[in-house]
Scaffold this motif. Structure first.
Motif, short mmCIF file in Angstrom:
data_model
loop_
_atom_site.label_atom_id
_atom_site.label_comp_id
_atom_site.label_asym_id
_atom_site.label_seq_id
_atom_site.Cartn_x
_atom_site.Cartn_y
_atom_site.Cartn_z
N TYR A 1 -0.11 6.97 -3.00
CA TYR A 1 -0.25 7.29 -4.42
C TYR A 1 0.67 6.41 -5.24
CZ TYR A 1 4.09 9.93 -3.75
OH TYR A 1 5.38 10.29 -3.45
N ASP A 2 0.35 6.30 -6.51
CA ASP A 2 1.22 5.65 -7.50
C ASP A 2 1.85 6.73 -8.36
OD1 ASP A 2 0.45 3.21 -6.58
OD2 ASP A 2 -0.67 2.61 -8.35
N ASP B 1 3.65 2.78 -14.28
CA ASP B 1 3.13 2.95 -12.92
C ASP B 1 4.11 2.33 -11.93
OD1 ASP B 1 0.97 4.12 -14.07
OD2 ASP B 1 -0.39 2.42 -13.79
N GLN C 1 1.27 12.00 -9.91
CA GLN C 1 0.99 11.18 -8.74
C GLN C 1 -0.51 10.94 -8.71
OE1 GLN C 1 2.59 13.73 -5.71
NE2 GLN C 1 4.63 12.79 -5.78
N LYS D 1 5.37 2.19 -7.55
CA LYS D 1 5.14 2.49 -6.14
C LYS D 1 6.48 2.73 -5.47
CE LYS D 1 0.75 0.13 -5.22
NZ LYS D 1 0.03 1.33 -4.72
N GLN D 2 6.47 3.66 -4.51
CA GLN D 2 7.69 4.01 -3.79
C GLN D 2 7.41 4.02 -2.30
OE1 GLN D 2 9.02 8.02 -4.45
NE2 GLN D 2 11.09 7.62 -3.70
N THR D 3 8.15 3.23 -1.56
CA THR D 3 8.10 3.27 -0.10
C THR D 3 9.53 3.39 0.40
OG1 THR D 3 8.17 0.85 0.03
CG2 THR D 3 6.00 1.87 0.06
N TYR E 1 0.83 -1.21 0.00
CA TYR E 1 0.00 0.00 0.00
C TYR E 1 0.86 1.26 0.00
CZ TYR E 1 -3.33 3.61 1.09
OH TYR E 1 -4.07 4.77 1.03
N THR E 2 0.48 2.20 -0.83
CA THR E 2 1.06 3.55 -0.81
C THR E 2 -0.08 4.54 -1.00
OG1 THR E 2 1.48 3.43 -3.20
CG2 THR E 2 3.32 2.86 -1.73
#
Length: 495
Positions: free
Chosen positions: A371-372, A442, A387, A444-446, A368-369
């Motif tokens: 935003y993508d 697309d 975003q 995701k960044q965590t 989960y983030t």
């Protein structure tokens, strides 16, 4: 010569031929049971019983391409053979060849059937015809049905499996297979246009089109400023598509859809086309994308390919990916065909439903983030950055509610130079694997972890969203790329 491996659903299908260490079952190949399954130097001959969409045979060709291997038949050929409207594109120029070949037969019959083994036939006078058919649609064993009306025409094409071959047919197949790697056949010539008119395919009835009406007007305006007449067309333009110099698809694409037919015909006509059929093939199937990204060193969420909903498989998935996890059918879009499962019972139920639609389901660890990232890439250069925030109270950007209503989260467009360098680098690497078209990557960044979720061949370019930073220049840059390609094609230069 590259090593050849032969794929069959069941090794018993090969019983009529010499034993070979190069024989693999489709299941072993899909699960990469041996190192040869992922060797890029391998030539794969897919002899599965069926190439039907989402069957094991279909996935063998799909994953072979994702692994960088040469495969016969290719996914493009498999898809074209599935519908007459697609394979008919290949033979519009063969009417004279057909008539000459049939006249040599000296028969008064109105129907004729020909079986080709790697394009080879031992029927006298039909070798050139078989060669040209294989040149257009390379398939190991192909049954071709002809009918004479005013002139001879191909009315049906059907791939045959080894189980359907008997006696003399098995002998002819064996001889043709032995000769196959020695054949070198030319590519078809392509027409060049000399006018700059661009067809922009749209569907005014589409609920979630990739470009809104204001954006379409901006494309037309930008084209006019560059000397390109951009004309919006619908499905009815298929018959006269060749009158244009290029095709720009601004409708959601799918393999089993006329958008792919348009792309194939445009390519066959020698037109400049975005989305090109190769990009549609590569981007619209999540299984292909996951395999390609992993084999190319592009990070994706922890991923598993699922072939059954047996108890042992369910337990293994939970152990490997943990709960919650995400299940995806291969060709879903706009967050459709995707489920988040939080319990073992939900996982087993969702798998049972999805496996009725597809021979393989994609399972990924849930990540989960808020935003993508969406990085727009055109010809391997960054074009825009957005975003996309998750829909309120939901884990996806789009929330398709049981009432039929669809809601989406907010968005924020940022200048490309403000995108974290690692995000930009990963997006460009992923897009480069797809080709040199227009893509939306697309991610995701965590923290320091960045993963690619998917690559879209038909990314949104909406007025008020993706153009929020560049404005009119966004449309101009896309039209400039069309102009560059049109000029290159006119001059006979590589695109």
């Amino acid at each position: 010569m590259s090593q050849v491996i032969i794929l069959v659903d069941d090794p018993a299908d090969w019983a009529a031929y010499y034993p070979t260490r190069h024989l693999l079952s489709a299941r072993d190949y899909l699960q990469a049971a041996q190192s040869v399954c992922t060797d890029k130097q391998v030539q794969v001959i897919n002899l599965c019983r069926s190439y039907k969409y989402l069957s094991p045979g279909y996935y063998c060709s799909l994953l072979a391409e994702a692994r960088g291997q040469r495969v016969l038949p290719s996914v493009r050929t498999v898809n074209d053979l599935s519908r007459k409207s697609l394979y008919g594109l290949h033979f519009e120029h063969l009417e004279t060849v057909l008539d000459k070949a049939m006249k040599k037969q000296g028969s008064d019959a109105s129907r004729f059937t020909l079986t080709l083994y790697f394009g080879h036939t031992e029927q006298e006078g039909l070798a050139e015809l078989g060669r040209q058919i294989f040149d257009q649609l390379p398939c190991p064993v192909l049954k071709v049905e002809f009918r004479r009306r005013e002139q001879w025409q191909i009315v049906a094409l059907k791939p045959l499996s080894l189980k359907q071959l008997k006696g003399a047919q098995e002998d002819e197949f064996a001889r043709a297979l032995e000769q196959f790697n020695a054949r070198v056949w030319r590519n078809p010539r392509r027409r060049r246009g000399d006018r700059y008119e661009l067809a922009m395919l749209v569907n005014e009835q589409e609920a979630m089109p990739p470009s809104n009406r204001k954006a379409l007007k901006q494309f037309i305006r930008a084209g006019r400023q560059l000397g390109i007449k951009v004309e919006t067309v619908g499905r009815e333009a298929y018959t006269h598509l060749g009158e244009y110099d290029g095709l720009f698809i601004r409708e959601t694409t799918a393999l089993d859809h006329y958008t792919y037919q348009f792309a194939r015909k445009a390519e066959q006509e020698g037109m400049v086309v975005i989305d090109d059929p190769g990009s549609i093939l590569r981007c619209t199937n999540k299984i292909y994308l996951a395999e390609l990204m992993q084999s190319s060193g592009v990070p994706v969420p922890s991923t598993a390919f699922v072939f059954s909903d047996e108890e042992e498989q369910v337990d293994h998935l939970i152990e490997e990916l943990a709960l919650p996890m995400v299940l995806k059918i291969p060709d879903g879009s706009f967050s459709r065909g995707i489920s988040k499962v939080e319990t073992r019972e939900e996982l087993k139920a969702a798998l049972g439903g999805y496996l009725k639609q597809s021979a393989v389901v994609l399972a990924q660890a849930f990540m989960y983030t808020d935003y993508d990232w969406r990085i727009g890439v055109l010809n391997n250069r960054p074009l825009f950055a957005c975003q996309y925030f998750m829909s309120k109270g939901h884990w996806q950007i789009y929330n398709h509610q049981s009432s039929g209503k669809t809601t989406s989260g907010n968005s924020r467009t940022v200048p490309v130079h403000e995108v974290p360098p690692k995000v930009l680098k990963m997006a460009l690497k992923a897009a480069r694997l797809m080709g040199n078209g227009l893509y939306g990557v697309d991610l995701k960044q965590t923290g320091d972890q960045i993963v690619v979720m998917e690559v879209n061949d038909n990314p949104n370019v909406d007025a008020g969203v993706e153009d929020a930073w560049l404005g009119e220049d966004l449309y101009r840059q896309i039209m400039l790329e069309f102009l560059r390609r049109l000029e290159a094609k006119r001059l006979g230069l590589p695109l």
